[in-house]
Design a protein around this motif. Structure first.
Motif, PDB file in Angstrom:
ATOM      1  N   THR A 330      34.523  39.704  54.560  1.00  0.00           N
ATOM      2  CA  THR A 330      34.712  40.640  53.451  1.00  0.00           C
ATOM      3  C   THR A 330      34.046  40.054  52.208  1.00  0.00           C
ATOM      4  OG1 THR A 330      36.760  39.625  52.672  1.00  0.00           O
ATOM      5  CG2 THR A 330      36.954  41.325  54.414  1.00  0.00           C
ATOM      6  N   LEU A 331      33.831  40.889  51.224  1.00  0.00           N
ATOM      7  CA  LEU A 331      33.304  40.350  49.965  1.00  0.00           C
ATOM      8  C   LEU A 331      34.300  39.382  49.341  1.00  0.00           C
ATOM      9  CD1 LEU A 331      31.511  43.351  48.167  1.00  0.00           C
ATOM     10  CD2 LEU A 331      30.489  41.483  49.474  1.00  0.00           C
ATOM     11  N   GLY A 332      35.598  39.637  49.572  1.00  0.00           N
ATOM     12  CA  GLY A 332      36.615  38.713  49.084  1.00  0.00           C
ATOM     13  C   GLY A 332      36.455  37.330  49.682  1.00  0.00           C
ATOM     14  N   ASP A 333      36.122  37.278  50.974  1.00  0.00           N
ATOM     15  CA  ASP A 333      35.873  35.981  51.624  1.00  0.00           C
ATOM     16  C   ASP A 333      34.722  35.243  50.961  1.00  0.00           C
ATOM     17  OD1 ASP A 333      37.836  36.543  53.538  1.00  0.00           O
ATOM     18  OD2 ASP A 333      36.382  37.408  54.946  1.00  0.00           O
ATOM     19  N   LEU A 334      33.803  36.003  50.373  1.00  0.00           N
ATOM     20  CA  LEU A 334      32.589  35.427  49.788  1.00  0.00           C
ATOM     21  C   LEU A 334      32.740  35.110  48.309  1.00  0.00           C
ATOM     22  CD1 LEU A 334      30.015  37.778  51.569  1.00  0.00           C
ATOM     23  CD2 LEU A 334      30.791  35.506  52.289  1.00  0.00           C
ATOM     24  N   GLY A 335      33.949  35.297  47.783  1.00  0.00           N
ATOM     25  CA  GLY A 335      34.208  34.916  46.391  1.00  0.00           C
ATOM     26  C   GLY A 335      34.193  36.043  45.384  1.00  0.00           C
ATOM     27  N   VAL A 336      33.968  37.274  45.843  1.00  0.00           N
ATOM     28  CA  VAL A 336      33.988  38.421  44.940  1.00  0.00           C
ATOM     29  C   VAL A 336      35.443  38.835  44.720  1.00  0.00           C
ATOM     30  CG1 VAL A 336      33.243  40.805  44.589  1.00  0.00           C
ATOM     31  CG2 VAL A 336      31.726  39.186  45.757  1.00  0.00           C
ATOM     32  N   VAL A 337      35.814  39.114  43.464  1.00  0.00           N
ATOM     33  CA  VAL A 337      37.178  39.530  43.133  1.00  0.00           C
ATOM     34  C   VAL A 337      37.145  40.912  42.483  1.00  0.00           C
ATOM     35  CG1 VAL A 337      38.036  37.170  42.897  1.00  0.00           C
ATOM     36  CG2 VAL A 337      37.073  38.341  40.906  1.00  0.00           C
ATOM     37  N   LYS A 338      38.324  41.514  42.394  1.00  0.00           N
ATOM     38  CA  LYS A 338      38.440  42.874  41.871  1.00  0.00           C
ATOM     39  C   LYS A 338      37.836  43.006  40.478  1.00  0.00           C
ATOM     40  CE  LYS A 338      41.838  46.590  41.280  1.00  0.00           C
ATOM     41  NZ  LYS A 338      43.287  46.938  41.374  1.00  0.00           N
ATOM     42  N   GLU A 339      37.975  41.956  39.690  1.00  0.00           N
ATOM     43  CA  GLU A 339      37.458  41.989  38.316  1.00  0.00           C
ATOM     44  C   GLU A 339      35.937  42.048  38.265  1.00  0.00           C
ATOM     45  OE1 GLU A 339      41.512  40.937  38.376  1.00  0.00           O
ATOM     46  OE2 GLU A 339      39.841  39.940  39.442  1.00  0.00           O
ATOM     47  N   ASP A 340      35.260  41.737  39.383  1.00  0.00           N
ATOM     48  CA  ASP A 340      33.791  41.798  39.432  1.00  0.00           C
ATOM     49  C   ASP A 340      33.269  43.205  39.705  1.00  0.00           C
ATOM     50  OD1 ASP A 340      33.552  38.986  39.138  1.00  0.00           O
ATOM     51  OD2 ASP A 340      33.825  38.703  41.302  1.00  0.00           O
ATOM     52  N   VAL A 341      34.135  44.077  40.184  1.00  0.00           N
ATOM     53  CA  VAL A 341      33.674  45.363  40.705  1.00  0.00           C
ATOM     54  C   VAL A 341      33.021  46.226  39.633  1.00  0.00           C
ATOM     55  CG1 VAL A 341      34.432  47.568  41.703  1.00  0.00           C
ATOM     56  CG2 VAL A 341      35.202  45.391  42.703  1.00  0.00           C
ATOM     57  N   ASP A 342      33.609  46.306  38.451  1.00  0.00           N
ATOM     58  CA  ASP A 342      33.035  47.155  37.403  1.00  0.00           C
ATOM     59  C   ASP A 342      31.608  46.729  37.071  1.00  0.00           C
ATOM     60  OD1 ASP A 342      35.266  48.735  37.211  1.00  0.00           O
ATOM     61  OD2 ASP A 342      36.076  47.756  35.419  1.00  0.00           O
ATOM     62  N   TRP A 343      31.391  45.413  36.960  1.00  0.00           N
ATOM     63  CA  TRP A 343      30.036  44.929  36.667  1.00  0.00           C
ATOM     64  C   TRP A 343      29.093  45.277  37.812  1.00  0.00           C
ATOM     65  CZ3 TRP A 343      26.293  41.969  38.843  1.00  0.00           C
ATOM     66  CH2 TRP A 343      25.224  41.591  38.029  1.00  0.00           C
ATOM     67  N   MET A 344      29.531  45.078  39.048  1.00  0.00           N
ATOM     68  CA  MET A 344      28.661  45.346  40.196  1.00  0.00           C
ATOM     69  C   MET A 344      28.309  46.824  40.296  1.00  0.00           C
ATOM     70  SD  MET A 344      29.817  42.710  43.247  1.00  0.00           S
ATOM     71  CE  MET A 344      31.347  43.542  43.587  1.00  0.00           C
ATOM     72  N   VAL A 345      29.264  47.700  40.009  1.00  0.00           N
ATOM     73  CA  VAL A 345      28.971  49.140  40.028  1.00  0.00           C
ATOM     74  C   VAL A 345      27.888  49.468  39.015  1.00  0.00           C
ATOM     75  CG1 VAL A 345      29.909  51.424  39.529  1.00  0.00           C
ATOM     76  CG2 VAL A 345      31.252  49.812  40.886  1.00  0.00           C
ATOM     77  N   GLU A 346      28.048  48.986  37.790  1.00  0.00           N
ATOM     78  CA  GLU A 346      27.065  49.277  36.740  1.00  0.00           C
ATOM     79  C   GLU A 346      25.707  48.683  37.089  1.00  0.00           C
ATOM     80  OE1 GLU A 346      27.444  51.299  34.258  1.00  0.00           O
ATOM     81  OE2 GLU A 346      29.566  51.669  34.709  1.00  0.00           O
ATOM     82  N   ASN A 347      25.715  47.466  37.640  1.00  0.00           N
ATOM     83  CA  ASN A 347      24.464  46.817  37.995  1.00  0.00           C
ATOM     84  C   ASN A 347      23.779  47.537  39.147  1.00  0.00           C
ATOM     85  OD1 ASN A 347      23.033  44.169  39.561  1.00  0.00           O
ATOM     86  ND2 ASN A 347      22.764  44.291  37.353  1.00  0.00           N
ATOM     87  N   TYR A 372      33.046  49.211  47.174  1.00  0.00           N
ATOM     88  CA  TYR A 372      33.215  47.816  46.752  1.00  0.00           C
ATOM     89  C   TYR A 372      34.670  47.384  46.889  1.00  0.00           C
ATOM     90  CZ  TYR A 372      28.557  46.893  44.685  1.00  0.00           C
ATOM     91  OH  TYR A 372      27.223  46.648  44.483  1.00  0.00           O
ATOM     92  N   LEU A 373      35.587  48.215  46.422  1.00  0.00           N
ATOM     93  CA  LEU A 373      37.006  47.856  46.482  1.00  0.00           C
ATOM     94  C   LEU A 373      37.482  47.712  47.914  1.00  0.00           C
ATOM     95  CD1 LEU A 373      38.375  50.129  43.603  1.00  0.00           C
ATOM     96  CD2 LEU A 373      38.267  47.623  43.601  1.00  0.00           C
ATOM     97  N   LYS A 374      37.019  48.615  48.785  1.00  0.00           N
ATOM     98  CA  LYS A 374      37.440  48.546  50.187  1.00  0.00           C
ATOM     99  C   LYS A 374      36.855  47.302  50.865  1.00  0.00           C
ATOM    100  CE  LYS A 374      37.973  51.341  54.335  1.00  0.00           C
ATOM    101  NZ  LYS A 374      37.766  52.677  54.975  1.00  0.00           N
ATOM    102  N   SER A 375      35.700  46.848  50.408  1.00  0.00           N
ATOM    103  CA  SER A 375      35.035  45.706  51.044  1.00  0.00           C
ATOM    104  C   SER A 375      35.665  44.362  50.667  1.00  0.00           C
ATOM    105  CB  SER A 375      33.561  45.681  50.666  1.00  0.00           C
ATOM    106  OG  SER A 375      33.393  45.315  49.303  1.00  0.00           O
ATOM    107  N   LEU A 376      36.557  44.376  49.685  1.00  0.00           N
ATOM    108  CA  LEU A 376      37.196  43.119  49.263  1.00  0.00           C
ATOM    109  C   LEU A 376      38.209  42.634  50.306  1.00  0.00           C
ATOM    110  CD1 LEU A 376      37.816  43.861  45.477  1.00  0.00           C
ATOM    111  CD2 LEU A 376      36.027  42.431  46.475  1.00  0.00           C
TER     112      LEU A 376
END
Length: 376
Positions: A330-347, A372-376
């Motif tokens: 999952t992206l969570g396994d790779l170090g991505v957290v919920k707080e990163d999602v807004d930035w990733m969506v915009e990017n 993104y949220l489901k992939s965490l």
């Protein structure tokens, strides 16, 4: 049918083809900048072998060994300065996809001044580049078969491709025996990147009859052989098929582009420096689950080639494939957290618009956030 297909790539494929690196380089220059990573080609002996083959042709060389797993624009500038300072007139990319991408951009930046991001975003256009010889040591990115160079800007975290006909390799030397030195932990992730290339080019709106044939063959070969090389890295025949499929993947995205999985992965690896193939593994099944009804015929063919039954279980077939190569993440396994999602969506909306548009189903900004949220 109405399409254009132009792919000026000279590929030398087969066992032992590495022995051609000296004679091929000699056609285009007298002193080579060898662009490589920090350790793998040294440990395997490939760097020394390449130097010996260059010396045999009376060619000079300089080694630039600073390329990261997600190459930075700043590293490209450093490489271009090294090439200029040493008087190099040809570039050799010796390594995996990151090395080949860096080599392409170094060849470009040596001849085109200024911020490479301006060329990436289409604000400027290049005039020329140094000739490039590519020697892949991983079977994943297929960078040897296209004119893309994916870079990350360390200031903005934008991860996006330079695309230019100037950076097609003069020769790509694809030797399956070089892949056998990959650590087992890397084989699965780069192999899944190759599978994602073939899948995304096949289902993409810019696909054409040539790329569809090539991509289906790439999917078939990886479906039948990637788990074999993961379980037995000495299986040379399986490596030939996996390596060929990887090169096909690079070729088809060069013509038909990639889709939403790559479009959504680049913000994740740009921000968190995750391994690209692992990021794709976290996102692709979820995206397929939400996409398969947009092209039932194509998703059915993909599913069957990966051991499934039809389009409705294509996502499950991909998940089972990931299980077979021990790449369920999952992206969570790779170090991505919920707080990163807004930035990733915009990017994603900023850098990946062409990929979003090329996907068979058009996803909204909120759809992308949900994935993104489901992939965490």
């Amino acid at each position: 049918m109405n399409f254009n297909y132009n792919l000026p790539v000279n590929i030398l494929f087969g066992r032992g083809k590495i022995n051609k690196v000296g004679t091929e380089t000699a056609k285009y220059g007298k002193k080579a900048l060898i662009v490589t990573g920090k350790t793998s080609t040294k440990k395997s002996g490939l760097l020394d072998k390449t130097i010996d083959l260059l010396k045999k042709e009376n060619l000079g060389y300089e080694v630039f060994d600073k390329v990261e797993q997600n190459p930075l624009t700043t590293t490209v500038y450093e490489g271009a300065e090294a090439a200029k300072k040493a008087g190099c007139d040809v570039i050799i990319g010796l390594g995996g996809g990151s090395v080949m991408d860096a080599a392409k951009s170094i060849a470009f930046s040596t001849k085109n001044s200024g911020d490479i991001s301006e060329y990436i975003f289409g604000k400027k256009h290049g005039d020329e580049a140094l000739p490039i010889i590519l020697v892949p040591t991983t079977s994943g990115t297929g960078s040897e078969g296209n004119c893309f160079s994916v870079l990350t800007n360390p200031k903005t975290k934008d991860k996006k491709s330079l695309k230019s006909n100037l950076i097609y390799a003069k020769a790509s030397i694809v030797d399956p025996e070089l892949m056998m030195t990959m650590p087992k932990s890397i084989i699965a992730s780069v192999g899944f990147d190759a599978l994602a290339h073939n899948i995304e080019a096949y289902i993409g709106k810019r696909s054409n009859p040539f790329t569809e044939m090539q991509a289906l063959e790439g999917i078939r070969l990886l479906g039948e052989n990637l788990f074999k090389v993961c379980n037995d890295p000495t299986d040379v025949e399986a490596w030939e098929k996996v390596t060929f499929a990887s090169t096909l993947g690079g070729m088809v995205i060069g013509s038909s582009g990639v889709g939403l999985p790559h479009g959504m992965e680049h913000p994740a690896s740009g921000l968190k420096n995750v391994v690209h193939g692992k990021g794709l593994a976290a996102l692709t099944p979820i995206i397929i689950e939400k996409s398969w009804e947009s092209d039932i015929e194509k998703f059915s063919k993909i599913s069957v080639l990966l051991g499934g039954k039809d389009a409705s279980d294509c996502s499950d077939a991909v998940n089972r494939f990931l299980e077979s190569i021990d790449l369920n993440v999952t992206l969570g396994d790779l170090g991505v957290v919920k707080e990163d999602v807004d930035w990733m969506v915009e990017n994603c909306m900023k850098i990946s618009e062409p990929n979003i548009q090329n996907h068979p189903k058009l996803f909204t900004k909120e759809d992308i956030r949900e994935i993104y949220l489901k992939s965490l």
